[in-house]
Motif scaffolding. Structure first.
Motif, PDB file in Angstrom:
ATOM      1  N   THR A  57     -61.695 -30.195 -18.266  1.00 27.19           N
ATOM      2  CA  THR A  57     -62.148 -28.797 -18.286  1.00 27.19           C
ATOM      3  C   THR A  57     -63.123 -28.450 -17.170  1.00 27.19           C
ATOM      4  O   THR A  57     -63.446 -27.266 -17.001  1.00 27.19           O
TER       5      THR A  57
ATOM      6  N   ASP B 215     -74.009 -20.265 -18.036  1.00 29.26           N
ATOM      7  CA  ASP B 215     -73.451 -20.748 -19.299  1.00 29.26           C
ATOM      8  C   ASP B 215     -74.524 -21.506 -20.065  1.00 29.26           C
ATOM      9  O   ASP B 215     -75.330 -22.240 -19.483  1.00 29.26           O
ATOM     10  N   ASP B 216     -74.510 -21.347 -21.381  1.00 31.25           N
ATOM     11  CA  ASP B 216     -75.403 -22.143 -22.225  1.00 31.25           C
ATOM     12  C   ASP B 216     -74.813 -23.542 -22.378  1.00 31.25           C
ATOM     13  O   ASP B 216     -73.630 -23.699 -22.676  1.00 31.25           O
TER      14      ASP B 216
ATOM     15  N   SER C  95     -77.469 -34.248 -27.926  1.00 32.38           N
ATOM     16  CA  SER C  95     -77.638 -32.807 -27.748  1.00 32.38           C
ATOM     17  C   SER C  95     -77.893 -32.495 -26.286  1.00 32.38           C
ATOM     18  O   SER C  95     -78.280 -33.364 -25.501  1.00 32.38           O
TER      19      SER C  95
ATOM     20  N   ASN D 172     -71.963 -21.349 -13.769  1.00 33.34           N
ATOM     21  CA  ASN D 172     -70.544 -21.671 -13.907  1.00 33.34           C
ATOM     22  C   ASN D 172     -69.926 -21.939 -12.539  1.00 33.34           C
ATOM     23  O   ASN D 172     -70.169 -21.194 -11.579  1.00 33.34           O
TER      24      ASN D 172
ATOM     25  N   SER E 230     -75.020 -25.675 -24.657  1.00 27.71           N
ATOM     26  CA  SER E 230     -74.491 -25.980 -25.988  1.00 27.71           C
ATOM     27  C   SER E 230     -73.049 -25.533 -26.152  1.00 27.71           C
ATOM     28  O   SER E 230     -72.357 -25.977 -27.079  1.00 27.71           O
ATOM     29  N   ASN E 231     -72.581 -24.650 -25.253  1.00 31.76           N
ATOM     30  CA  ASN E 231     -71.201 -24.166 -25.335  1.00 31.76           C
ATOM     31  C   ASN E 231     -70.252 -24.919 -24.411  1.00 31.76           C
ATOM     32  O   ASN E 231     -69.047 -24.637 -24.407  1.00 31.76           O
ATOM     33  N   LEU E 232     -70.773 -25.850 -23.629  1.00 26.02           N
ATOM     34  CA  LEU E 232     -69.935 -26.579 -22.682  1.00 26.02           C
ATOM     35  C   LEU E 232     -69.394 -27.866 -23.302  1.00 26.02           C
ATOM     36  O   LEU E 232     -69.943 -28.398 -24.275  1.00 26.02           O
ATOM     37  N   ASN E 233     -68.357 -28.382 -22.697  1.00 26.75           N
ATOM     38  CA  ASN E 233     -67.665 -29.555 -23.212  1.00 26.75           C
ATOM     39  C   ASN E 233     -68.111 -30.802 -22.429  1.00 26.75           C
ATOM     40  O   ASN E 233     -67.666 -31.020 -21.304  1.00 26.75           O
TER      41      ASN E 233
ATOM     42  N   LYS F 265     -79.369 -24.010 -19.401  1.00 23.62           N
ATOM     43  CA  LYS F 265     -78.313 -23.161 -18.852  1.00 23.62           C
ATOM     44  C   LYS F 265     -77.839 -23.734 -17.516  1.00 23.62           C
ATOM     45  O   LYS F 265     -78.572 -24.469 -16.853  1.00 23.62           O
TER      46      LYS F 265
ATOM     47  N   GLN G 102     -69.463 -34.542 -17.606  1.00 22.94           N
ATOM     48  CA  GLN G 102     -68.530 -33.480 -17.978  1.00 22.94           C
ATOM     49  C   GLN G 102     -67.149 -34.041 -18.327  1.00 22.94           C
ATOM     50  O   GLN G 102     -66.753 -35.105 -17.819  1.00 22.94           O
TER      51      GLN G 102
ATOM     52  N   SER H  68     -79.510 -29.013 -23.917  1.00 18.47           N
ATOM     53  CA  SER H  68     -80.133 -27.690 -23.983  1.00 18.47           C
ATOM     54  C   SER H  68     -80.427 -27.194 -22.575  1.00 18.47           C
ATOM     55  O   SER H  68     -80.748 -27.975 -21.670  1.00 18.47           O
TER      56      SER H  68
END
Length: 319
Positions: free
Chosen positions: A296, A249-250, A235, A242, A252-255, A239, A292, A237
């Motif tokens: 992307t 960006d949160d 996991s 970008n 949890s929404n990133l790849n 921010k 990362q 957690s």
């Protein structure tokens, strides 16, 4: 002896004169009997064999016995060593490592044109090291000798501290050649970013290390380990700014890459008792793969951490 004395033996009436020759003969006789007594001992007889050795207190270094001079020296069997280099065994226990985490950042050359020209000044410069930790169970196999092997199962945390405070005054847009163009924003459309917090990344870690032990005394030794670890991202957690828009960006929404490889080095002092070994080891670990996803992200980070590993191991299955 110019003025010989007379000596009266307690068990006879005979008076034996003591002369210089008799004293010399007596000394020779005593020396000969003492030498015969030494030669008759098992220790002396074994020492006449060139391959006879003693093992030292660590059970590994031979002490060769001189054939001419037998030195009787106690190896102190009353205080045996607990290092056990002559016996293969397992050790298993609990490890905890408080650490300081940071990262090495690089750019993806395929997407580097999409990095906002203000990213380094506003975002990257506002990210710093933070405290993390590793906790779990370790297992070590110690064959005879100085080398050993270790693995385990750990929960590892990497972290970073954030202190964002900037204003977005222009709107970037991507061109066909993967570069950015910038349009100034109306002051009424400015975005004010003010955020203080931390990002946390949690991994399941499975290490595979090889180590070497150097004895320091009967109960203390220096252990050095080096190896690689498999890290599975559980996991994330927090921010993050970008790299193109500078907006938050949160995580949890990133790849992010779920599967990672890291290298680790640690070296420290272990204290031994018959069934327990307690270690204190400075360590450093660093991801060898990027956090990362390269397809992307224009920013590629390799987290690392350094700290003090505290270990309590129980010795099992002594043979």
């Amino acid at each position: 002896i110019e003025d010989p004395q007379e000596y009266h033996t307690p068990d006879a009436e005979t008076k034996i004169p003591i002369t210089e020759n008799s004293v010399f003969e007596s000394e020779q006789t005593i020396a000969q009997k003492f030498e015969e007594a030494i030669e008759s001992t098992p220790l002396y007889q074994q020492s006449k064999t060139p391959k006879f050795i003693f093992e030292d207190i660590y059970g590994s270094t031979p002490l060769w016995v001189n054939q001419d001079k037998v030195i009787v020296q106690s190896i102190s069997n009353s205080k045996p060593s607990h290092l056990g280099y002559d016996k293969p065994h397992w050790e298993t226990g609990i490890s905890f490592t408080p650490s300081l985490s940071s990262k090495i950042s690089g750019t993806n050359k395929d997407l580097s044109g999409l990095i906002n020209r203000s990213y380094d000044r506003f975002v990257a410069s506002s990210e710093s090291a933070a405290f993390g930790n590793t906790f779990g169970f370790n297992a070590q196999y110690h064959p005879k000798g100085r080398f050993f092997y270790s693995s385990g199962l750990f929960l590892t945390q990497r972290a970073e501290q954030l202190d964002y405070n900037y204003t977005i005054t222009e709107g970037p847009s991507a061109t066909n050649d993967n570069n950015l163009s910038y349009d100034p924003l109306d002051p009424r459309a400015y975005e004010y970013i003010n955020y203080i917090g931390s990002n946390s990344y949690h991994f399941i870690e499975i290490p595979l290390n090889i180590g070497y032990k150097q004895p320091l005394s009967r109960n203390f030794e220096l252990r050095t380990q080096v190896g690689v670890s498999y890290l599975s991202l559980l996991s994330s957690s927090g921010k993050k700014g970008n790299f193109m828009t500078l907006r938050l960006d949160d995580l949890s929404n990133l790849n992010f890459n779920k599967n990672n490889i890291a290298a680790k080095l640690k070296s420290g002092i272990y204290y031994h008792r018959p069934r327990v070994a307690i270690g204190l080891e400075p360590m450093i670990g660093m991801n060898l793969t990027n956090l990362q996803n390269k397809s992307t992200s224009a920013i590629l980070d390799k987290p690392y951490s350094y700290g003090i590993n505290l270990t309590t191991n129980f010795k099992l299955f002594n043979q």
